[in-house]
Design a protein around this motif. Structure first.
Motif, PDB file in Angstrom:
ATOM      1  N   ASN A  37      50.291   8.248  31.361  1.00 35.17           N
ATOM      2  CA  ASN A  37      51.159   9.254  31.975  1.00 35.17           C
ATOM      3  C   ASN A  37      51.709   8.831  33.329  1.00 35.17           C
ATOM      4  OD1 ASN A  37      50.376  10.642  29.729  1.00 35.17           O
ATOM      5  ND2 ASN A  37      49.771  12.505  30.791  1.00 35.17           N
ATOM      6  N   THR A  38      50.977   7.989  34.070  1.00 32.55           N
ATOM      7  CA  THR A  38      51.479   7.564  35.367  1.00 32.55           C
ATOM      8  C   THR A  38      52.778   6.764  35.241  1.00 32.55           C
ATOM      9  OG1 THR A  38      49.438   7.721  36.649  1.00 32.55           O
ATOM     10  CG2 THR A  38      50.992   6.026  37.317  1.00 32.55           C
ATOM     11  N   PRO A  39      52.841   5.714  34.413  1.00 32.17           N
ATOM     12  CA  PRO A  39      54.118   5.014  34.291  1.00 32.17           C
ATOM     13  C   PRO A  39      55.207   5.884  33.669  1.00 32.17           C
ATOM     14  CG  PRO A  39      52.554   4.181  32.679  1.00 32.17           C
ATOM     15  CD  PRO A  39      51.781   5.053  33.627  1.00 32.17           C
ATOM     16  N   GLN A  40      54.829   6.757  32.740  1.00 31.45           N
ATOM     17  CA  GLN A  40      55.810   7.663  32.152  1.00 31.45           C
ATOM     18  C   GLN A  40      56.461   8.506  33.237  1.00 31.45           C
ATOM     19  OE1 GLN A  40      54.279  11.066  30.076  1.00 31.45           O
ATOM     20  NE2 GLN A  40      56.093  11.262  28.759  1.00 31.45           N
ATOM     21  N   ALA A  75      58.182  15.073  26.188  1.00 32.05           N
ATOM     22  CA  ALA A  75      58.012  14.168  25.042  1.00 32.05           C
ATOM     23  C   ALA A  75      56.884  13.187  25.323  1.00 32.05           C
ATOM     24  CB  ALA A  75      59.306  13.412  24.775  1.00 32.05           C
ATOM     25  N   LYS A  76      56.151  12.824  24.291  1.00 31.91           N
ATOM     26  CA  LYS A  76      55.069  11.865  24.467  1.00 31.91           C
ATOM     27  C   LYS A  76      55.639  10.470  24.716  1.00 31.91           C
ATOM     28  CE  LYS A  76      51.713  14.448  21.723  1.00 31.91           C
ATOM     29  NZ  LYS A  76      50.705  14.413  20.639  1.00 31.91           N
ATOM     30  N   PRO A  77      54.953   9.676  25.541  1.00 35.81           N
ATOM     31  CA  PRO A  77      55.450   8.320  25.789  1.00 35.81           C
ATOM     32  C   PRO A  77      55.266   7.440  24.558  1.00 35.81           C
ATOM     33  CG  PRO A  77      53.301   8.610  26.799  1.00 35.81           C
ATOM     34  CD  PRO A  77      53.715   9.956  26.279  1.00 35.81           C
ATOM     35  N   ARG A  78      56.011   6.355  24.527  1.00 33.40           N
ATOM     36  CA  ARG A  78      55.897   5.367  23.446  1.00 33.40           C
ATOM     37  C   ARG A  78      54.886   4.318  23.889  1.00 33.40           C
ATOM     38  NH1 ARG A  78      59.340   3.643  19.182  1.00 33.40           N
ATOM     39  NH2 ARG A  78      58.854   1.525  18.519  1.00 33.40           N
ATOM     40  N   ILE A  79      53.771   4.243  23.191  1.00 33.42           N
ATOM     41  CA  ILE A  79      52.652   3.384  23.572  1.00 33.42           C
ATOM     42  C   ILE A  79      52.430   2.341  22.488  1.00 33.42           C
ATOM     43  CG2 ILE A  79      50.186   3.318  24.139  1.00 33.42           C
ATOM     44  CD1 ILE A  79      50.486   6.394  24.754  1.00 33.42           C
TER      45      ILE A  79
END
Length: 526
Positions: free
Chosen positions: A250-253, A390-394
């Motif tokens: 979540n931090t980079p997002q 939206a959820k990040p792409r991991i």
């Protein structure tokens, strides 16, 4: 308006909120997207698996992992006060001193960070050259001591491995019981350890149920945050600093949503570029983990933890199966004798591990395996769109580097050797999840089909790449990061204790305090 605004009420954020609010002349606001940590399944240790895929979990999955048969892999993260320390396995390990020295960041060597581990700790064994007593974080012995955990340790010794009673002492190598972050048989999350004693301070405000959408910048300086709560936009201003402690995903997002990230991606999504920083979200690391599972006829697994006798035992003594942290026992070993430190960590669960932790056990069983401690493979966290909800792409890219797969293969061989020892024979009656044979091909096939996350994501805002050694985000003013994302290289062990130590040091950096003095322990630690 507050002096300090902290984004994320997890392992690091709770530490920062408590430490910064010790000064009555400053005001602190801690923002957590999830609710308060009042679920009983948080505080009763064996209840943790019931929290997966609930409102207390960010409930992430990786995208198709290209080197693991394109599987999507479940990635639980705590969305509650205490963060992932409210849903994790409570293992207290620090990693190896060589991990921190390899960061090559001023102030972050093992010798320099050890005093912060010690300051944080309240070890029930008492103070020593390696441990602290009287700190906020309770570290205690496991009160479950399942007979399968005893047998696993005995089998590891039969297989030729050494024993240890302290993975955080003079040597990391060996097998034994893990110490756990529990207090009187109950979970001691960072919220319990740090936030509970500070909650009533008039200069500390705790905002739950608010998801930060963007960090606000004016004339090159970070001035606050904007977020949403129950569909209403909320803005909170920061006079001195915003500290981002939202974790390696979540931090980079949030940085990218705020215009701090790779300019080409941000521009394509229509996000105004504040700082062109292509390394935000890169360098993602995790420990790839496998599990061997054996069913048996002994009615001693955690499948029986809900029986009335065990409920009474826990109610009266806070011991027994309900006090189990899950991965009770384990060890560290070197896949080759010429290595300078262990490269595999073992964990043993007294229960059947099903479907990445999401399935319900069908039999009494034992599950054990290992993870690669210093993976060379690197993944990334990117945006899936400009919507902050939206959820990040991991993508972790587990086994992108062939060396990681070779080490994991040796880990499977070591696990099979332990499984074959007499001490464990009554608990390995029926193989449920094991390689088809001990050939390289079958072991690798098993790994690609069964590797899971160890939930130890790190590195996406690394010191020296995205932040400086004082955790200030490069190219910004008034913004820092303090969580696992600042690790340049993943540590060789569980990440909760190191995250707390990072936050302890970060609090001193923010307050402008001198570093804690190094102790005599550094002369003999290794």
């Amino acid at each position: 308006m507050y002096d300090y605004v902290i984004i994320g009420g997890g392992s690091a954020g709770c530490v920062l909120a408590a430490r910064l609010s010790e000064d009555p002349d400053v005001t602190v606001c801690l923002i957590e997207a999830g609710p308060a940590d009042d679920s009983p399944n948080i505080h009763v240790p064996a209840g943790a698996p019931k929290l997966f895929r609930t409102q207390l979990d960010w409930d992430y999955d990786s995208h198709q992992e290209p080197f693991c048969n394109d599987r999507r892999i479940y990635l639980p993260r705590g969305r509650v006060l205490g963060g992932t320390s409210s849903i994790n396995g409570m293992i207290y390990t620090r990693g190896n001193r060589l991990d921190y020295d390899s960061w090559e960041q001023p102030g972050w060597s093992f010798d320099e960070l050890l005093p912060y581990f010690v300051r944080a700790e309240d070890n029930e064994r008492g103070a020593s050259e390696f441990h602290g007593a009287g700190g906020p974080l309770s570290v205690s012995e496991n009160r479950s001591r399942n007979p399968m955990s005893d047998a696993f340790i005995a089998a590891a010794l039969e297989a030729g491995h050494s024993a240890t009673d302290d993975f955080n002492g003079p040597s990391q190598d060996g097998f034994g019981y893990y110490q756990v972050t529990q207090r009187d048989g109950m979970r001691c999350s960072s919220a319990v350890a740090y936030l509970d004693p500070a909650r009533e301070r008039p200069n500390l405000t705790i905002e739950t149920g608010m998801q930060v959408h963007r960090i606000l910048t004016e004339n090159g300086r970070v001035t606050g945050v904007s977020g949403g709560r129950a569909g209403v936009e909320v803005m909170i201003r920061a006079e001195r600093e915003v500290i981002l402690s939202a974790g390696a995903y979540n931090t980079p997002q949030l940085l990218m949503l705020s215009g701090i990230g790779p300019a080409d991606l941000l521009t394509a999504l229509g996000i105004p570029v504040v700082v062109d920083q292509p390394l935000v979200g890169q360098n993602l690391q995790d420990h790839p983990q496998f599990w061997l599972v054996y069913a048996h006829s002994q009615p001693v697994s955690l499948l029986a933890a809900g029986e009335e006798r065990y409920q009474q035992q826990y109610a009266q003594h806070h011991s027994g199966p309900l006090s189990s942290n899950g991965p009770e026992a384990g060890g560290f070993l070197r896949s080759r004798p010429d290595l300078s430190a262990p490269d595999l960590q073992f964990v043993s669960l007294p229960v059947m591990y099903v479907d990445g932790g999401l399935g319900f056990p069908s039999h009494h069983a034992i599950s054990f395996g290992a993870y690669v401690l210093q993976p060379r493979s690197r993944g990334s966290v990117t945006l899936a769109g400009d919507d902050p909800t939206a959820k990040p792409r991991i993508t972790h890219n587990y086994y992108a580097d062939e060396a990681d797969l070779r080490i994991a293969t040796e880990g499977v061989r070591a696990a099979l050797s332990i499984a074959g020892q007499r001490a464990l024979s009554r608990f390995t009656e029926q193989p449920k999840s094991v390689p088809a044979s001990e050939s390289d091909a079958d072991i690798r096939d098993f790994l690609l089909r069964n590797t899971q996350s160890s939930y130890h994501a790190a590195g996406t805002c690394a010191m020296g790449l995205v932040t400086d050694a004082e955790l200030r985000v490069l190219g910004t003013d008034g913004l820092r990061v303090a969580d696992t994302s600042v690790m340049p290289r993943l540590i060789s062990g569980n990440t909760n204790a190191p995250t707390i130590a990072i936050a302890e040091k970060a609090a001193d950096l923010i307050r402008g305090l001198a570093p804690l003095p190094q102790t005599a322990a550094v002369a003999v630690s290794g």
